[in-house]
Design a protein around this motif. Structure first.
Motif, PDB file in Angstrom:
ATOM      1  N   GLU A 128      43.768  74.408  23.134  1.00 17.33           N
ATOM      2  CA  GLU A 128      43.864  75.705  23.748  1.00 17.33           C
ATOM      3  C   GLU A 128      42.274  75.695  23.029  1.00 17.33           C
ATOM      4  N   PHE A 129      41.558  75.567  22.444  1.00 18.93           N
ATOM      5  CA  PHE A 129      40.403  76.311  22.215  1.00 18.93           C
ATOM      6  C   PHE A 129      39.324  76.009  23.394  1.00 18.93           C
ATOM      7  N   ASN A 130      39.524  74.734  23.912  1.00 15.62           N
ATOM      8  CA  ASN A 130      38.917  74.544  24.713  1.00 15.62           C
ATOM      9  C   ASN A 130      39.188  75.556  26.100  1.00 15.62           C
ATOM     10  N   LYS A 131      40.641  75.481  26.089  1.00 14.42           N
ATOM     11  CA  LYS A 131      41.066  76.515  27.907  1.00 14.42           C
ATOM     12  C   LYS A 131      40.422  77.573  27.653  1.00 14.42           C
ATOM     13  N   SER A 132      39.944  78.038  26.326  1.00 18.84           N
ATOM     14  CA  SER A 132      39.041  79.363  26.349  1.00 18.84           C
ATOM     15  C   SER A 132      37.760  79.771  25.436  1.00 18.84           C
ATOM     16  N   TRP A 133      37.209  78.542  25.797  1.00 16.87           N
ATOM     17  CA  TRP A 133      35.836  78.565  25.345  1.00 16.87           C
ATOM     18  C   TRP A 133      35.020  77.497  26.348  1.00 16.87           C
ATOM     19  N   LEU A 134      35.978  76.252  27.176  1.00 20.69           N
ATOM     20  CA  LEU A 134      35.164  75.870  28.256  1.00 20.69           C
ATOM     21  C   LEU A 134      35.677  76.361  29.525  1.00 20.69           C
ATOM     22  N   GLY A 135      36.845  76.589  29.384  1.00 17.67           N
ATOM     23  CA  GLY A 135      36.960  77.306  31.081  1.00 17.67           C
ATOM     24  C   GLY A 135      37.597  75.760  31.090  1.00 17.67           C
ATOM     25  N   ASP A 136      36.883  75.207  32.633  1.00 18.69           N
ATOM     26  CA  ASP A 136      37.069  74.573  33.863  1.00 18.69           C
ATOM     27  C   ASP A 136      35.920  73.891  34.171  1.00 18.69           C
ATOM     28  N   GLY A 137      34.667  74.270  32.844  1.00 21.51           N
ATOM     29  CA  GLY A 137      33.773  73.675  32.540  1.00 21.51           C
ATOM     30  C   GLY A 137      33.896  72.848  31.186  1.00 21.51           C
ATOM     31  N   ASN A 138      32.235  72.341  30.991  1.00 19.64           N
ATOM     32  CA  ASN A 138      32.314  71.164  30.337  1.00 19.64           C
ATOM     33  C   ASN A 138      31.043  71.392  29.141  1.00 19.64           C
ATOM     34  N   LEU A 139      30.714  73.142  29.249  1.00 22.41           N
ATOM     35  CA  LEU A 139      29.623  73.596  27.929  1.00 22.41           C
ATOM     36  C   LEU A 139      30.308  74.949  27.979  1.00 22.41           C
ATOM     37  N   GLY A 140      30.469  75.198  27.024  1.00 22.57           N
ATOM     38  CA  GLY A 140      30.700  76.861  26.640  1.00 22.57           C
ATOM     39  C   GLY A 140      29.194  77.428  26.074  1.00 22.57           C
ATOM     40  N   ILE A 141      29.947  78.615  25.852  1.00 19.74           N
ATOM     41  CA  ILE A 141      28.186  79.562  25.326  1.00 19.74           C
ATOM     42  C   ILE A 141      28.517  79.837  23.365  1.00 19.74           C
ATOM     43  N   ALA A 142      27.520  79.337  23.266  1.00 19.44           N
ATOM     44  CA  ALA A 142      27.457  80.401  21.915  1.00 19.44           C
ATOM     45  C   ALA A 142      26.675  80.668  21.407  1.00 19.44           C
ATOM     46  N   LEU A 143      26.379  81.842  20.779  1.00 16.21           N
ATOM     47  CA  LEU A 143      25.477  82.423  19.844  1.00 16.21           C
ATOM     48  C   LEU A 143      25.880  82.238  18.501  1.00 16.21           C
ATOM     49  N   PHE A 144      24.393  81.516  18.033  1.00 18.66           N
ATOM     50  CA  PHE A 144      23.989  81.188  16.338  1.00 18.66           C
ATOM     51  C   PHE A 144      23.016  82.571  16.321  1.00 18.66           C
ATOM     52  N   LEU A 145      23.257  83.152  14.464  1.00 19.46           N
ATOM     53  CA  LEU A 145      22.521  84.053  13.903  1.00 19.46           C
ATOM     54  C   LEU A 145      22.004  83.549  13.106  1.00 19.46           C
ATOM     55  N   ASN A 146      20.716  83.585  12.984  1.00 20.13           N
ATOM     56  CA  ASN A 146      20.118  82.492  11.814  1.00 20.13           C
ATOM     57  C   ASN A 146      19.324  84.443  10.972  1.00 20.13           C
ATOM     58  N   PRO A 147      20.152  84.863   9.335  1.00 25.87           N
ATOM     59  CA  PRO A 147      19.697  85.706   9.622  1.00 25.87           C
ATOM     60  C   PRO A 147      17.871  85.925   8.198  1.00 25.87           C
ATOM     61  N   LEU A 148      16.790  86.400   8.872  1.00 25.32           N
ATOM     62  CA  LEU A 148      15.454  86.515   8.105  1.00 25.32           C
ATOM     63  C   LEU A 148      15.530  87.162   7.411  1.00 25.32           C
ATOM     64  N   LYS A 149      14.720  87.257   6.627  1.00 25.99           N
ATOM     65  CA  LYS A 149      14.328  88.378   5.777  1.00 25.99           C
ATOM     66  C   LYS A 149      14.268  89.827   5.801  1.00 25.99           C
ATOM     67  N   ASP A 150      13.844  89.972   7.020  1.00 19.49           N
ATOM     68  CA  ASP A 150      14.338  91.235   7.408  1.00 19.49           C
ATOM     69  C   ASP A 150      15.563  91.547   7.614  1.00 19.49           C
ATOM     70  N   PHE A 151      16.364  90.734   7.753  1.00 20.96           N
ATOM     71  CA  PHE A 151      17.572  91.449   7.816  1.00 20.96           C
ATOM     72  C   PHE A 151      18.005  91.957   6.662  1.00 20.96           C
ATOM     73  N   PHE A 152      17.301  90.353   5.012  1.00 22.19           N
ATOM     74  CA  PHE A 152      18.171  91.573   3.945  1.00 22.19           C
ATOM     75  C   PHE A 152      17.351  92.777   3.623  1.00 22.19           C
TER      76      PHE A 152
END
Length: 739
Positions: free
Chosen positions: A129-153
């Motif tokens: 179910e996850f692959n159907k919505s995230w990958l669609g018809d391809g083999n790769l999905g798009i993800a955005l990782f967020l790393n909090p820096l000092k400015d964030f805190f």
């Protein structure tokens, strides 16, 4: 654990996801604040927009293309500190969700993915179910990782002004005198109903047991009188409640629409018709909560407390038993409130989609028939109905579990209370009349209890509605108190519109520049024409000149005054404008031309009609100027619509004239006549014309050529033709096409 934060509108999923991730790291930003940083439009928010907003508040952003197994690896391997969950995923090619965790199910022996969807809440999916919505018809999905820096805190979230029940309660104040009879009616009803248990006890103990028909007659007549009085009071109260509710609803929605009109045009760039319709429904829910439910529940609680004291008078064991089971029933009902809240957010989004789909279907019927896509459009609408049905099914399931559980506890409570009362009668501790009185009280207590639970649901619904309304109420008005309502004059040689180093982009600092370091001078009392290829920024420039948008760099001066310092309302009152997508209202022709709050000036009206060469068309109509045009100009041609818009601009008698392809739909004859008429009208006015046709621009005092947001040429028609550059080729191509 990621905290669920719902999206408020159809296109808010990206900012809502960013708000959830920020909350996970301990900083609570509002969706509204992040929307402004994301440069959201009606097409939604881009991954670039989310990255810009995230970097603005102190995140390091890492957008990547991944396979599903990579997500499993990052969720368990702590060596990749910059690629940790939660992460934002591009979902179903048109949405964003937060991936909260990836876990192995020991029960089913497969990997489960827990996502937080800002439109629906927490969802656990299998890998398929996850692959159907995230990958669609391809083999790769798009993800955005967020790393909090000092400015964030170090970044302190902007505290937006609070707006809640207190502010909405202000709408009730004008109706205090009308609400008093409602309170009085409910109080009288409450007192009358409190007489029934005592009358019931007297009827049994002193009438039936004593075999006294006279007492029975008196008590029955008293009960009838109390009942009739109660019904009369309820009828009067209902009429007053209807009156107050209608007036209050009108006041609240009027306030909402007034606020909407005061907002800048950029606010509407990410809004659909369904978004506003749903907010009007939100106002209705708040109004119902403030009037009907809030007042009624006050007296229901009063009734509950008084009846509880009467029960205490009869037997303390019954009171304790009743209160224990009542608390258990309320606890059972409150257990489902969170699920109902998530369903409410989902319903808001689906209803918005539904209204937008119907609106599009009805307004695009011509194109649907031309392209034979009726099946596809109906199928799209049907899919929305299926989603709505599934949502209603979930809602029904929760409501059934909630109500069945509560009713079961309630019935068991009634049985226990009846048993205790019966045992007390058998033990001669209370009379039979007292037992019947207790049974009557128990029956009467169920109504206030159910009403209180309904009140809790309504309060939750109203609270959710208020949160959605916050965004509109917290928006800054287009007009500010310190803006000027007059323009400083200057020497005539530089009087007019000075545009200096103007820059503009729709989607944030990293997006494409629509206008790039653009400078030009539009002299006062002269005609300036702007030409160039489509998409070059001409219409955007006009919208900035009309203060629909603010430039991201550079300045515009009207004579010596910065345009940003001038009141938009005052400035537009000096302008006569015809836009490409000008709107015709569902009103008479004369009111579509004379767009003013004042009485119609007949002389100006006929002068505008003659200038726009539309008199023959109007005289051919049965009601002439009183003829009503259908919504969105239904029933008139594109050329007739443009002539009405030109007449509207002329009637305004402006000092500044802005035309954007104002004659593009006219035939050659009408264009020639109107062009001649307009040359007379333009005398002494500052005119800016955006057009492609040579016949429209060749007589201008100066012609400016814009390409890719920059000025590439300027001069008169003959000067630019002699240069044989951009303008020359535009003219040449047009002449070749015409030959």
């Amino acid at each position: 654990m990621v905290k669920f934060i719902p999206q408020q509108d159809k296109m808010d999923c990206g900012p809502a996801c960013l708000a959830m991730v920020s909350s996970y790291y301990g900083k609570h930003f509002t969706v509204n604040y992040l929307k402004k940083k994301s440069y959201i439009t009606k097409e939604g928010v881009s991954l670039l927009g989310i990255c810009e907003a995230a970097e603005e508040i102190g995140f390091e952003t890492i957008p990547v293309n991944l396979k599903t197994e990579n997500l499993r690896y990052f969720s368990t391997n702590k060596s990749h500190e910059n690629l940790q969950l939660p992460a934002i995923l591009f979902w179903e090619q048109n949405h964003f969700v937060v991936l909260n965790k990836v876990k192995n199910s020991f029960l089913f022996g497969e990997t489960l993915f827990e996502i937080v969807d800002p439109a629906h809440g927490y969802i656990t999916l299998t890998e398929t179910e996850f692959n159907k919505s995230w990958l669609g018809d391809g083999n790769l999905g798009i993800a955005l990782f967020l790393n909090p820096l000092k400015d964030f805190f170090a970044h302190e979230p902007v505290q937006e002004p609070k707006f809640g029940f207190t502010e909405f309660a202000e709408f009730v104040k004008p109706y205090k005198k009308d609400i008093f009879p409602i309170f009085l009616g409910l109080l009288v009803n409450t007192i009358l109903n409190l007489c029934f248990p005592f009358l019931t006890q007297t009827l049994i103990d002193k009438g039936v047991n004593a075999k006294s028909l006279s007492i029975v007659y008196v008590i029955l007549i008293a009960q009838i009188c109390i009942f009739m009085g109660s019904v009369t009071v309820e009828i009067i109260r209902s009429w007053i409640t209807l009156y107050v509710s209608a007036r209050l609803n009108l006041s609240i929605i009027y306030s909402f629409l007034s606020k909407i009109i005061l907002l800048p045009l950029s606010f509407f760039d990410s809004k659909f018709v369904g978004d506003f319709n749903q907010r009007i429904q939100d106002h209705k829910r708040v109004e119902q909560f403030l009037t009907s439910q809030s007042i009624s529940v006050f007296f229901s609680l009063l009734t509950f407390v008084v009846y509880a004291f009467i029960l205490f008078y009869y037997d303390i064991k019954i009171v304790i038993c009743y209160l224990l089971f009542t608390c258990l029933g309320i606890g059972w009902s409150l257990f489902f409130q969170n699920s109902r809240k998530h369903l409410d957010y989902s319903r808001f989004k689906i209803n918005t989609d539904n209204q937008d789909a119907i609106y599009e279907l009805l307004n695009s019927i011509q194109e649907i028939k031309l392209n034979n896509i009726d099946k596809r459009k109906l199928s799209e609408w049907e899919n929305i109905q299926i989603r709505l049905f599934n949502l209603n099914l979930k809602s029904l399931r929760i409501n059934q579990m909630q109500s069945i559980g509560f009713d079961a506890i309630n019935q068991f409570k009634n049985l226990i209370v009846t048993y205790i009362a019966a045992r007390e009668v058998i033990a001669d501790n209370i009379t039979l009349g007292a037992m019947l009185s207790i049974s009557f009280i128990i029956g009467q207590l169920n109504a206030p209890l159910n009403q209180f639970l309904f009140f809790l649901r309504s309060m939750q619904d109203a609270n959710l509605s208020i949160k959605r309304l916050l965004e509109v109420q917290q928006e800054v008005n287009e007009e500010t108190s310190d803006q000027l309502t007059s323009i400083e004059s200057t020497s005539f040689d530089r009087a007019g519109i000075n545009i200096l180093n103007l820059g503009f982009q729709y989607e944030g600092p990293k997006s494409m520049m629509v206008l790039d370091d653009l400078s030009m001078y539009i002299p006062k009392g002269k005609i300036t024409a702007i030409v160039g290829s489509s998409g070059g920024g001409k219409t955007t420039l006009l919208k900035i000149l009309l203060q629909f948008y603010k430039p991201v760099q550079g300045n515009i001066y009207i004579d010596n005054t910065n345009l940003q310092d001038i009141s938009p309302k005052y400035w537009r009152s000096m302008c006569g404008v015809v836009m490409q997508d000008g709107y015709i209202f569902s009103d008479t022709i004369e009111r579509n031309i004379a767009m003013t709050n004042d009485d119609i000036d007949v002389v100006r009206l006929h002068r505008a009609i003659d200038t726009a060469n539309i008199k023959e068309f109007i005289d051919g109509l049965p009601l002439k100027l009183k003829t009503r045009i259908g919504p969105s100009a239904v029933g008139i041609s594109a050329g007739q619509k443009q002539r009405i818009l030109i007449a509207r601009a002329v009637y305004h008698n402006p000092e500044y004239v802005f035309f954007d392809e104002a004659t593009s739909a006219l035939d050659a004859y009408n264009e020639k006549v109107i062009h001649t008429n307009l040359q007379k009208f333009f005398k002494g006015r500052t005119v800016l014309i955006i057009a492609h046709r040579l016949s429209t621009v060749k007589d201008a005092d100066q012609i400016i050529v814009i390409n890719n947001g920059r000025v590439v040429e300027s001069g008169s028609h003959m000067q630019l033709v002699s240069l044989k550059k951009s303008y020359y080729h535009l003219v040449k191509n047009q002449l070749e096409l015409a030959s």
